[in-house]
Design an enzyme around this catalytic site. Structure first.
Site, short mmCIF file in Angstrom:
data_model
loop_
_atom_site.label_atom_id
_atom_site.label_comp_id
_atom_site.label_asym_id
_atom_site.label_seq_id
_atom_site.Cartn_x
_atom_site.Cartn_y
_atom_site.Cartn_z
N ARG A 51 9.18 -5.17 46.96
CA ARG A 51 10.60 -5.10 47.30
C ARG A 51 11.31 -4.17 46.32
O ARG A 51 12.26 -3.47 46.67
CB ARG A 51 11.24 -6.49 47.32
CG ARG A 51 12.75 -6.48 47.51
CD ARG A 51 13.33 -7.74 48.18
NE ARG A 51 12.75 -8.98 47.74
CZ ARG A 51 12.98 -9.58 46.57
NH1 ARG A 51 13.80 -9.03 45.70
NH2 ARG A 51 12.37 -10.71 46.25
N TYR A 103 28.33 7.50 65.19
CA TYR A 103 27.27 6.64 65.71
C TYR A 103 27.81 5.21 65.87
O TYR A 103 28.43 4.67 64.95
CB TYR A 103 26.08 6.66 64.74
CG TYR A 103 24.96 5.78 65.19
CD1 TYR A 103 24.20 6.11 66.31
CD2 TYR A 103 24.66 4.60 64.53
CE1 TYR A 103 23.18 5.29 66.75
CE2 TYR A 103 23.63 3.78 64.95
CZ TYR A 103 22.90 4.13 66.07
OH TYR A 103 21.89 3.31 66.50
N ASP A 175 26.46 11.76 56.94
CA ASP A 175 25.31 11.31 57.72
C ASP A 175 24.65 12.59 58.25
O ASP A 175 25.17 13.24 59.15
CB ASP A 175 25.79 10.40 58.85
CG ASP A 175 24.62 9.84 59.67
OD1 ASP A 175 23.56 10.50 59.73
OD2 ASP A 175 24.78 8.76 60.27
C1 LIG Z 1 20.34 6.41 64.79
C2 LIG Z 1 21.44 6.77 63.91
C3 LIG Z 1 21.85 5.91 62.89
C4 LIG Z 1 21.21 4.55 62.68
O1 LIG Z 1 19.88 4.65 62.32
P1 LIG Z 1 18.75 3.54 62.67
O2 LIG Z 1 17.53 4.10 62.05
O3 LIG Z 1 18.68 3.46 64.17
O4 LIG Z 1 19.21 2.27 62.07
C5 LIG Z 1 22.86 6.33 62.05
N1 LIG Z 1 23.45 7.53 62.22
C6 LIG Z 1 23.08 8.38 63.19
C7 LIG Z 1 23.78 9.69 63.32
C8 LIG Z 1 22.08 8.03 64.08
O5 LIG Z 1 21.74 8.86 65.05
#
Ligand SMILES: *Cc1c(COP(=O)(O)O)cnc(C)c1O
Length: 383
Positions: A51, A103, A175
């Site tokens: 972990r 998202y 992101d």
């Molecule tokens: C899919 C996605 C997420 C979330 O990711 P997961 O791996 O599905 O939890 C966050 N931001 C964007 C832009 C995504 O496309």
């Protein structure tokens, strides 16, 4: 260690350790192990319990730090786990600004979980800098940006946001899932923190979930390690290995995906049943010039508006090669209905303001033969 090379493609293939130092294994071993033996009291190999850290995960974290030009990277069980762990650094009374075209899961975790603990949030068109400035409050602690945004492909000028945020002591978070570090490196532009859903382009084969936080601030990274260790959303060894394997082909996959996407976007634009195409690689796409400045590619995500809800449903039900499924970034071309899938949790008025309607579809372009993909869309629209 890191490989002695400058180009992204080579770094992606060789990662942090091009081979295992003990055995010479070219593929990083999967340390499928929960706990590690101690030589004596106070003596550790550097690994105690998975972990906290696992050698396979560590190799992945170091590889991604190299690719994003960051000092530290933490790997989580999914993109949402990465974002959620990061958001726990905020305190009750803090305020964050997020791109309004976002998202759906990021919206949901902010509204349904973090708001409950006193974190307040505003959703703003971060591609318009005046609206961003207007929404900054005394207690604003961070600006969270998607660029290109999901699903409308809005482009935010990252250097301009950094300038606004720095003078007010606000953290900037990007992101970077849609472009990946192959096309865009936000930390190089002055952004503080990059997050990823590694489920998408990084792993690239729709076979595992993963998520990342990459940053240069070592104090904050230490704090995040403690949060990760405490909450426990750490990426398992096997998923770390799958993501590492995916990263090796990131550059050639994205080159092909982008090449296909450009052709499909142009084809869609000329089709009589398609009203609008959102693809940052099209010259008339809003923000195209900014993207060219801050990234080295446009990516392979296309959203488009069809002439009616019936046409949208017809396409979803009739495509044969393109698969009707959520997610993106893999070698398989997927088509998504954002209004009912990825963005279903976003309130209707916000969806309408942004443009996520029942006539909007989103394609994640894969690496198949592009003529097959275009013929599939043609068949679904016309036959
Ligand atoms: C899919 C996605 C997420 C979330 O990711 P997961 O791996 O599905 O939890 C966050 N931001 C964007 C832009 C995504 O496309």
């Amino acid at each position: 260690m890191g490989c002695d090379c400058r180009s992204f493609e080579t770094k992606a293939v060789h990662g942090n350790k091009p081979y295992d130092l003990v055995t010479g294994a070219i593929s990083v071993p999967i340390y499928q192990c929960a706990t590690f033996r101690h030589e004596g009291v106070g003596r550790s190999t550097g690994y105690d319990y998975s972990r906290v850290q696992n050698p396979t995960r560590e190799e992945l974290e170091k590889t991604l730090a190299i690719l994003e030009n960051g000092k530290e990277c933490l790997a989580f069980t999914s993109g949402m786990a990465a974002i959620s762990n990061l958001f726990t650094v905020f305190s009750p009374g803090d305020h964050i600004i997020l791109s309004e075209d976002l998202y759906g899961g990021t919206y949901r975790v902010t509204e349904e979980i973090f708001n409950k603990y006193g974190l307040t949030s505003s959703y703003v068109d971060t591609s318009g800098l005046s609206s961003l400035i207007e929404n900054i409050r005394k207690n604003t602690k961070a600006i969270f940006i998607e660029t290109p945004s999901n699903p409308m492909m809005r482009i935010t000028d990252l250097k301009a946001v950094v300038a606004i945020a720095k003078e007010r002591n606000i953290l900037t978070i990007v992101d970077n899932t849609f472009l990946s570090p192959y096309f865009q490196k936000p930390l190089d532009l002055g952004i503080d923190i990059v997050v990823h859903s590694g489920t998408k382009y990084l792993s690239g084969h729709n076979d595992t979930l993963s998520g990342f936080v990459i940053l240069n601030d070592l104090t904050l990274a230490e704090k995040l390690r403690n949060i990760q260790k405490s909450i426990g959303a750490c990426l398992p060894a096997f998923d770390s290995w799958l993501t590492l394997r995916g990263i090796k082909t990131l550059a050639i996959r994205l080159d092909r995906q982008q090449e296909n996407a450009i052709k499909i976007a142009k084809w869609l634009k000329n089709h009589k049943n398609i009203e609008q195409v959102f693809y940052p690689g099209l010259e008339d796409h809003k923000g195209h010039e900014i993207l060219k400045e801050q990234a080295s590619g446009y990516g392979a995500m296309i959203s488009f508006v069809v002439d009616s809800e019936e046409t949208a449903k017809r396409i979803l039900e009739r495509v044969k090669i393109i698969l009707f499924a959520e997610s993106l970034g893999g070698v398989e071309t997927l088509i998504t209905y954002p209004e009912q899938q990825t963005h279903a949790n976003i309130p209707e008025n916000m969806r309408n303001r942004v443009g996520v309607t029942s006539k909007l579809l989103r394609i994640s372009v894969g690496i198949e033969n592009v003529d097959d993909l275009i013929n599939d869309l043609k068949g679904a629209l016309e036959d």
